[in-house]
Design an enzyme around this catalytic site. Structure first.
Site, PDB file in Angstrom:
ATOM      1  N   HIS A  94       0.328  32.360  52.213  1.00  0.00           N
ATOM      2  CA  HIS A  94      -0.470  31.991  51.571  1.00  0.00           C
ATOM      3  C   HIS A  94       0.685  32.553  50.631  1.00  0.00           C
ATOM      4  O   HIS A  94       0.331  31.267  49.651  1.00  0.00           O
ATOM      5  CB  HIS A  94      -2.121  32.669  51.241  1.00  0.00           C
ATOM      6  CG  HIS A  94      -2.798  32.854  52.415  1.00  0.00           C
ATOM      7  ND1 HIS A  94      -3.025  31.149  53.245  1.00  0.00           N
ATOM      8  CD2 HIS A  94      -4.083  32.526  53.168  1.00  0.00           C
ATOM      9  CE1 HIS A  94      -4.098  30.269  53.840  1.00  0.00           C
ATOM     10  NE2 HIS A  94      -3.700  31.821  53.927  1.00  0.00           N
ATOM     11  N   HIS A 139      40.609  12.224  27.378  1.00  0.00           N
ATOM     12  CA  HIS A 139      39.943  12.541  27.304  1.00  0.00           C
ATOM     13  C   HIS A 139      39.377  13.439  28.627  1.00  0.00           C
ATOM     14  O   HIS A 139      39.219  13.309  29.484  1.00  0.00           O
ATOM     15  CB  HIS A 139      38.291  12.389  27.290  1.00  0.00           C
ATOM     16  CG  HIS A 139      36.815  13.250  26.547  1.00  0.00           C
ATOM     17  ND1 HIS A 139      36.194  14.060  27.641  1.00  0.00           N
ATOM     18  CD2 HIS A 139      36.639  13.525  25.561  1.00  0.00           C
ATOM     19  CE1 HIS A 139      35.214  14.804  27.336  1.00  0.00           C
ATOM     20  NE2 HIS A 139      35.422  14.842  25.575  1.00  0.00           N
TER      21      HIS A 139
END
Length: 471
Positions: A291, A369
């Protein structure tokens, strides 16, 4: 990715069931009622004054010690997982569950009684589509203390695989699998809850399992039964003939399946994940679930859903014809290659726009770039976003070719992930407020593979070409 699919479903008729809570021992009367679309699953504590409604959602999770508990406004409902699994297994989206005690009935320790009851009620198809969360990339969660792991992978269907290993001789490693949710009733629903003898004694010492008996829980005997053990168990279960049979189970309880423990863990997992609130589509693989980790995993997925709702990630079908191609865009905007950064417009209204830019290695700016590791400059990402926003703005004018848009302000610009050659940028912009006095205020985001790479708040001024400033 959130997607609307088949119609939602609710119960066709109201129906009732009575039982006893496993841990509290309280008798409980439960009434299941049909609910309108988009209600979800809601528990109602009718024994309280005033009554308290507790939506079955992970945000109301209160406890995962031996069971899953949800709570709101000081009221709680214990042990919701078996019932939630039955609702998922029958694809019931909307249901009101009234109960007059703080715990769901344990029944025979599985989901079977609830499945039978809900089938008897009948299922009604509703007139709005169900929202489903489609897994597009792996999501995982692990607990290093216990060695438990859960992962969900992209898949066209939903399936669950579970492995359990308790390190005992009486119950070794087991596996269980649910290939289709539709098979829950026949393959998983009757798998009963279980515990080991040493756990049973601990729970009895903590005044838990007041409603437990040998008909709703399998007890695996992992230690020698002493005279004191037997006396305590005789008193709890009201039986004088307790014994351990060769299969290691207390009182000769017949198993429904050789791997019933693993199947029940799968049942619990399905019920706990139901607290996400909408169905999942993906392949779930769990190792030693429980759980605690189940609900932690559910919280992680619910958070992903919350983020997607907030970000409003566009749902793109690239197979459909765009609303505007690059030539139509150039009729509206003054930009031209190589400084045009929108290839297509896929959605367009008076309030929002969704555009696309395919980033290729042939873009001129990659030559200078980061040539060895090309990355799309952030300023050009903002420019592409603004151009898509320009289409949105111009769409609000009768003769868009007579106007120009100029940046007035850029705020809250954030660059969260780099954009590389081969990526497809999705521009999504919406007006913050209506255009007034030639000023537009927009929120914009860029998505790549369903994730935000860039976001910014843009302010633009719209001027007639005859009034454009000359510099």
């Amino acid at each position: 990715m959130l997607q609307k699919t088949v119609p939602q479903q609710t119960l066709a008729n109201q129906i009732k069931i009575t039982g006893k809570g496993l841990h509290t021992g309280h008798d409980v009367n439960m009434t299941f009622k049909p609910a309108p679309v988009n209600t979800g699953i809601v528990f109602v504590r009718v024994d309280l004054d005033p009554v308290v409604e507790i939506p079955a959602h992970i945000k109301y999770l209160a406890d995962t010690n031996r069971r899953t508990t949800i709570a709101k406004d000081g009221a709680y409902v214990n042990t919701v997982e078996h019932l939630m699994a039955s609702l998922v297994g029958l694809s019931i989206d909307n249901c009101i569950i009234e109960l007059d005690a703080p715990e769901v009935a344990i029944m025979e320790g599985s989901s079977q009684s609830f499945v039978n009851l809900l089938k008897k009620s009948g299922i009604e198809i509703q007139n709005e589509p169900r929202e489903e969360y489609i897994i597009t990339e792996p999501i995982e969660f692990s607990d290093h203390k216990t060695g438990s792991e859960i992962i969900i992978l992209p898949s066209d269907t939903t399936s669950i695989s579970v492995m359990v290993d308790f390190g005992t001789t009486v119950l070794g490693t087991q596996n269980a699998r649910l290939e289709r949710i539709e098979d829950f009733g026949s393959d998983i629903a009757s798998a009963r809850t279980f515990c080991f003898l040493h756990e049973l004694e601990e729970m009895l010492d903590k005044n838990l399992i007041k409603g437990g008996d040998l008909n709703n829980a399998i007890v695996y005997v992992d230690k020698a039964l002493t005279e004191n053990n037997l006396k305590k168990l005789h008193k709890v279960f009201g039986k004088s003939d307790l014994q351990v049979k060769p299969n290691g189970i207390l009182n000769n309880l017949t198993l429904h399946y050789p791997n019933e423990a693993a199947r029940h863990k799968l049942l619990d997992l399905l019920g706990d994940l139901a607290l996400i609130g909408i169905p999942l589509r993906g392949k779930i693989i769990a190792s030693k679930p429980g759980h605690h980790i189940n609900t932690k995993f559910a919280e992680k997925i619910a958070n992903s859903i919350r983020i997607e709702r907030r970000l409003k990630i566009p749902k793109i079908n690239f197979d459909t014809k765009p609303l505007m191609d690059v030539n139509q865009i150039m009729e509206m905007l003054p930009h031209r290659p190589p400084f045009l950064f929108v290839d297509k417009i896929l959605e367009l209204s008076s309030q929002h726009v969704v555009g696309v830019k395919n980033v290729t290695i042939n873009e001129y700016f990659f030559e200078g770039h980061f040539p060895g590791a090309p990355v799309l400059p952030g300023v050009l990402q903002i420019e592409g976003m603004a151009q898509a926003g320009g289409v949105l703005v111009m769409n609000n004018y009768e003769n868009p070719q007579e106007y120009l848009t100029f940046f007035a302000k850029i705020e809250s610009a954030r660059f969260k992930r780099p954009v590389f050659p081969g990526d497809t940028m999705i521009f999504s912009l919406e007006l913050v407020r209506p255009i007034r006095g030639g000023i537009s205020h927009m929120n914009g985001r860029i998505f790549v593979n369903g994730k935000v790479t860039t976001e910014a708040e843009l302010l633009a001024k719209i001027v007639h070409r005859n009034q454009a400033p000359i510099t």
